[in-house]
Write a protein that holds these residues in place. Structure first.
Motif, mmCIF file in Angstrom:
data_model
loop_
_atom_site.group_PDB
_atom_site.id
_atom_site.type_symbol
_atom_site.label_atom_id
_atom_site.label_comp_id
_atom_site.label_asym_id
_atom_site.label_seq_id
_atom_site.Cartn_x
_atom_site.Cartn_y
_atom_site.Cartn_z
ATOM 1 N N LEU A 147 0.814 -1.213 0.000
ATOM 2 C CA LEU A 147 0.000 0.000 0.000
ATOM 3 C C LEU A 147 0.849 1.265 0.000
ATOM 4 O O LEU A 147 0.377 2.337 -0.397
ATOM 5 C CB LEU A 147 -0.930 0.005 1.219
ATOM 6 N N ASP A 148 2.104 1.148 0.436
ATOM 7 C CA ASP A 148 2.987 2.312 0.392
ATOM 8 C C ASP A 148 3.335 2.694 -1.042
ATOM 9 O O ASP A 148 3.823 3.801 -1.293
ATOM 10 C CB ASP A 148 4.260 2.049 1.192
ATOM 11 N N GLU A 149 3.068 1.788 -1.988
ATOM 12 C CA GLU A 149 3.304 2.061 -3.402
ATOM 13 C C GLU A 149 2.008 2.350 -4.157
ATOM 14 O O GLU A 149 1.980 3.187 -5.060
ATOM 15 C CB GLU A 149 4.023 0.879 -4.059
ATOM 16 N N THR A 150 0.933 1.653 -3.766
ATOM 17 C CA THR A 150 -0.323 1.784 -4.502
ATOM 18 C C THR A 150 -1.394 2.577 -3.757
ATOM 19 O O THR A 150 -2.364 3.023 -4.368
ATOM 20 C CB THR A 150 -0.894 0.391 -4.821
ATOM 21 N N GLY A 151 -1.221 2.733 -2.426
ATOM 22 C CA GLY A 151 -2.242 3.395 -1.629
ATOM 23 C C GLY A 151 -1.991 4.887 -1.475
ATOM 24 O O GLY A 151 -1.186 5.493 -2.190
ATOM 25 N N ILE A 152 -2.663 5.464 -0.516
ATOM 26 C CA ILE A 152 -2.544 6.889 -0.241
ATOM 27 C C ILE A 152 -2.149 7.091 1.218
ATOM 28 O O ILE A 152 -2.670 6.421 2.115
ATOM 29 C CB ILE A 152 -3.873 7.617 -0.547
ATOM 30 N N LEU B 5 4.625 6.534 8.153
ATOM 31 C CA LEU B 5 3.382 6.955 7.509
ATOM 32 C C LEU B 5 2.415 5.784 7.407
ATOM 33 O O LEU B 5 2.822 4.639 7.184
ATOM 34 C CB LEU B 5 3.670 7.510 6.113
ATOM 35 N N LEU B 6 1.138 6.085 7.558
ATOM 36 C CA LEU B 6 0.093 5.070 7.466
ATOM 37 C C LEU B 6 -0.613 5.217 6.125
ATOM 38 O O LEU B 6 -1.072 6.304 5.770
ATOM 39 C CB LEU B 6 -0.909 5.244 8.614
ATOM 40 N N TYR B 7 -0.685 4.110 5.382
ATOM 41 C CA TYR B 7 -1.285 4.105 4.046
ATOM 42 C C TYR B 7 -2.574 3.278 4.042
ATOM 43 O O TYR B 7 -2.668 2.259 4.729
ATOM 44 C CB TYR B 7 -0.315 3.523 3.014
ATOM 45 N N THR B 8 -3.530 3.732 3.268
ATOM 46 C CA THR B 8 -4.771 2.977 3.067
ATOM 47 C C THR B 8 -4.972 2.726 1.580
ATOM 48 O O THR B 8 -4.324 3.352 0.729
ATOM 49 C CB THR B 8 -5.981 3.747 3.622
ATOM 50 N N ASP B 9 -5.888 1.801 1.261
ATOM 51 C CA ASP B 9 -6.187 1.481 -0.131
ATOM 52 C C ASP B 9 -7.157 2.524 -0.675
ATOM 53 O O ASP B 9 -8.294 2.645 -0.221
ATOM 54 C CB ASP B 9 -6.805 0.083 -0.215
ATOM 55 N N GLU B 10 -6.711 3.268 -1.663
ATOM 56 C CA GLU B 10 -7.532 4.340 -2.217
ATOM 57 C C GLU B 10 -8.769 3.790 -2.917
ATOM 58 O O GLU B 10 -9.796 4.465 -3.012
ATOM 59 C CB GLU B 10 -6.692 5.178 -3.192
ATOM 60 N N THR B 11 -8.683 2.549 -3.398
ATOM 61 C CA THR B 11 -9.820 1.958 -4.120
ATOM 62 C C THR B 11 -10.792 1.242 -3.188
ATOM 63 O O THR B 11 -11.825 0.750 -3.640
ATOM 64 C CB THR B 11 -9.302 0.956 -5.160
#
Length: 501
Positions: free
Chosen positions: A323-328, A352-358
Motif C-alpha cells: 500500500l505504500d506504493e499503490t495506496g494513499i 506513515l500510514l497508508y490505506t487502499d484508495e480503491t
C-alpha cells in the motif's frame, strides 16, 4: 570596560550601514538554514543583523576608542569580540523564547497545548535529538563567531574575500559531516536528509563516548575559531604606520542610562544562560510538515500490539499489500503518547500510514523507519486464523527492549493450545476498544505459529493474532474489561506468566 561602554555607547549609524547589515544578516540566515538547518530563522536574522549593525557602526565611524582610553587595539578587539558573541547569544535566546511562548499561547502552530505539556514534550525528546541539536547549535555559533572580522575589515575587496572564503569553509565542513553521517544511512532514506541537522538525526545513535568526543571536538573547533578571529581582527584593526585617527567628540551617556543598560545586560545574560541551553538541546521543529498524527500504538510495543486509527482498533497481520506504493498516505502512526511534530520524527522515523484508495481491502500499512500491515480487529476475530496453529506464545509488552539487550528474540512464554481454546470457549468473539488500553498495569499479546522456527527464523509478526490480556488492579482481562478471566483459565494463565521473567 565601563569607560569603553561610556564612550562606545552613543553611536550614530547611517541608513546605508543598516541596509548593508540587513542584507548580510539575511544571507547568514539563508546559509544557516541551508547548510546547518533551521535554528530559528527569524531569531538568527534579527539577532545577527542588530548586533552587526551596532558594532560595525561603532568601528566605522572613525573614532578609535584606543585614542581616548589607555587601551591597545588588541584589548579593544577583545571587548568587541566579547560584546559580539554575548549579544548575539542573548538576543537569539530571547527571540527563541518569545517564539516558544507564541507557540504555547496559540500565536504559532500548537493548538491547545499548555506550557507544562509543551515543556514535557521537549524534555521527553530522544537523546539522539538532543545531541543533534546541541551539535548543530555549536556549529551555528562557530559560524557566527567566524564572521567577526567582517566588523573591522574596511577594505571592500578584503571584506568580500574573507566572507566568501569563510562561507565556503563552513559549507565544506557541513558537507563533510553530512558525508560521514550518510555512511550509516539506509539507501532508500538518503534523499530525506539535506542539511546538517537532518543528517545528524538520520545517522542514528553512537556510543556515548563517541558523542561526547564529537561535541568536544566541535567545542575545540569553536575555541580555535575564536582565537583565530581575535588575532586576525587585531591585525586588521591595529593602527597602520603613519596613520593617526581623528578624534571626534562623543556625547557621554547619562549615569541613569548606564545603570539601565547594565541591569538589562545582567538580566539578559541570566535569561540567555537558561534559554539558550534549553532551546539548543530541545529545539522543536519550525512546523509540523505535510502530515500530522492520525494513528497511535495502544501499547509500548510497536511490532505485535494493536493500534488505533479512525476510532477503530487494528491488529498486525502477516501480509503485505504494497500500500505504500499503490495506496494513499493518511498521516503518521505514532508510538503510545508520542507527538509527531518534531523534525526528528519527520527525518528519523516518519512512520506513515497508508490505506487502499480503491477500498478493495480494509488493510492499512505502515511504512517508514518501521514496517507493518494491520487489519481491523473485528475482521481478524471472525477469521479465527489461530485455529490452524500449534505453537502459542504470550509476549510481554517490553519484549523489544529485552530482545535488544540479548540480541535474541526473548520476552515471551509458551503456552499450550488447550489454554487458548479454553479462553476462546469462554470469550467467543472479543470486541476491542481503544479506551480500554488507556489505563492498564500490564499488557500481553498472544500469537499463534505453525512452529518455533517461524518465530526464530522470521519474526514475531509472522504468526496469527490470538488475542491479548490486560491486567488492572491484579485482575486479568481478555481483550477488554468486560471479559475478566476466572476459574481454571485464570490458574493456567498465572502458571504461564509465572515463567515469564
Amino acid at each position: 570596560m565601563k569607560q569603553f561602554y561610556r564612550i562606545a555607547g552613543c553611536i550614530d549609524g547611517k541608513p546605508v550601514r543598516l541596509l548593508a547589515s540587513i542584507g548580510l544578516s539575511f544571507t547568514v540566515m539563508l546559509f544557516i538554514n541551508g547548510f546547518i538547518g533551521s535554528m530559528g530563522g527569524f531569531p538568527v536574522f534579527l539577532a545577527f543583523g542588530l548586533v552587526f549593525f551596532l558594532l560595525r557602526t561603532l568601528v566605522s565611524d572613525g573614532n578609535r576608542i584606543t585614542h581616548q582610553l589607555a587601551m591597545t587595539s588588541r584589548q579593544e578587539v577583545g571587548h568587541l569580540l566579547f560584546d559580539y558573541s554575548a549579544a548575539f547569544l542573548v538576543l537569539w535566546g530571547m527571540l527563541r523564547a518569545i517564539l516558544l511562548v507564541s507557540r504555547v499561547t496559540g500565536w504559532g502552530n500548537i493548538k491547545g497545548a499548555t506550557l507544562v505539556e509543551y515543556l514535557r514534550e521537549l524534555l521527553e525528546t530522544s537523546l539522539l535529538e538532543k545531541w543533534a541539536y546541541l551539535a548543530a547549535g555549536i556549529v551555528m555559533f562557530a559560524f557566527v563567531l567566524s564572521l567577526f572580522p567582517l566588523l573591522v575589515i574596511r577594505e571592500s575587496g578584503r571584506w568580500l574575500r574573507y566572507a566568501l572564503i569563510d562561507g565556503g569553509t563552513f559549507a565544506l565542513l557541513s558537507l563533510g559531516i553530512n558525508g560521514i553521517c550518510r555512511q550509516n544511512f539506509e539507501w532508500d532514506t538518503k534523499t530525506r536528509a539535506t542539511c546538517l541537522i537532518d543528517h545528524l538525526l538520520r545517522c542514528g545513535r553512537m556510543e556515548y563516548w563517541q558523542e561526547m568526543a564529537s561535541i568536544l571536538l566541535l567545542l575545540l573547533l569553536t575555541v580555535g575559531i575564536g582565537v583565530f578571529v581575535f588575532f586576525y581582527a587585531s591585525s586588521v584593526y591595529g593602527p597602520k604606520p603613519g596613520f593617526i585617527a581623528e578624534e571626534k567628540k562623543k556625547g557621554i551617556c547619562s549615569t541613569g542610562k548606564k545603570k539601565m543598560i547594565g541591569a538589562a545586560a545582567f538580566l539578559c545574560s541570566v535569561a540567555a544562560a537558561v534559554i539558550v541551553a534549553a532551546v539548543v538541546l530541545f529545539m522543536p521543529a519550525e512546523s509540523t510538515g505535510q502530515y500530522t498524527k492520525v494513528a497511535e500504538f495502544l501499547t509500548k510495543d510497536t511490532h505485535i500490539a494493536p493500534i488505533e486509527y479512525g476510532g477503530t482498533v487494528y491488529v498486525p497481520v502477516a501480509e503485505d499489500k504494497k500500500l505504500d506504493e499503490t495506496g494513499i498516505a493518511r498521516g503518521y502512526l505514532a508510538e503510545k503518547k508520542e507527538t509527531c511534530d518534531s523534525r526528528f520524527y519527520r527525518m528519523a522515523v516518519a512512520n506513515l500510514l497508508y490505506t487502499d484508495e480503491t477500498n478493495k481491502t480494509d488493510l492499512i500499512q505502515m511504512s517508514g523507519r518501521d514496517e507493518g500491515t494491520y487489519a481491523p480487529a473485528s475482521q481478524v476475530e471472525k477469521s479465527r486464523a489461530w485455529e490452524r496453529d500449534t505453537v502459542f506464545l504470550v509476549w510481554d509488552e517490553d519484549w523489544e527492549a529485552e530482545s535488544a539487550y540479548t540480541h535474541e528474540t526473548t520476552g515471551y512464554t509458551a503456552c499450550n493450545k488447550d489454554f487458548i481454546r479454553g479462553l476462546r470457549a469462554q470469550f467467543k468473539e472479543v470486541t476491542y476498544r481503544a479506551s480500554d488500553f488507556s489505563d492498564y498495569d500490564a499488557y500481553f499479546t498472544i500469537r499463534g505459529y505453525q512452529n518455533m522456527d517461524q518465530v526464530l527464523e522470521e519474526n514475531p509478526v509472522s504468526g496469527d493474532w490470538a488475542g491479548c490480556i490486560l491486567v488492572k488492579n491484579n485482575k486479568f482481562y481478555f481483550g477488554n474489561y468486560e471479559n475478566q478471566i476466572t476459574g481454571i483459565s485464570l490458574q493456567q494463565l498465572k502458571d504461564v506468566l509465572g515463567g515469564n521473567s
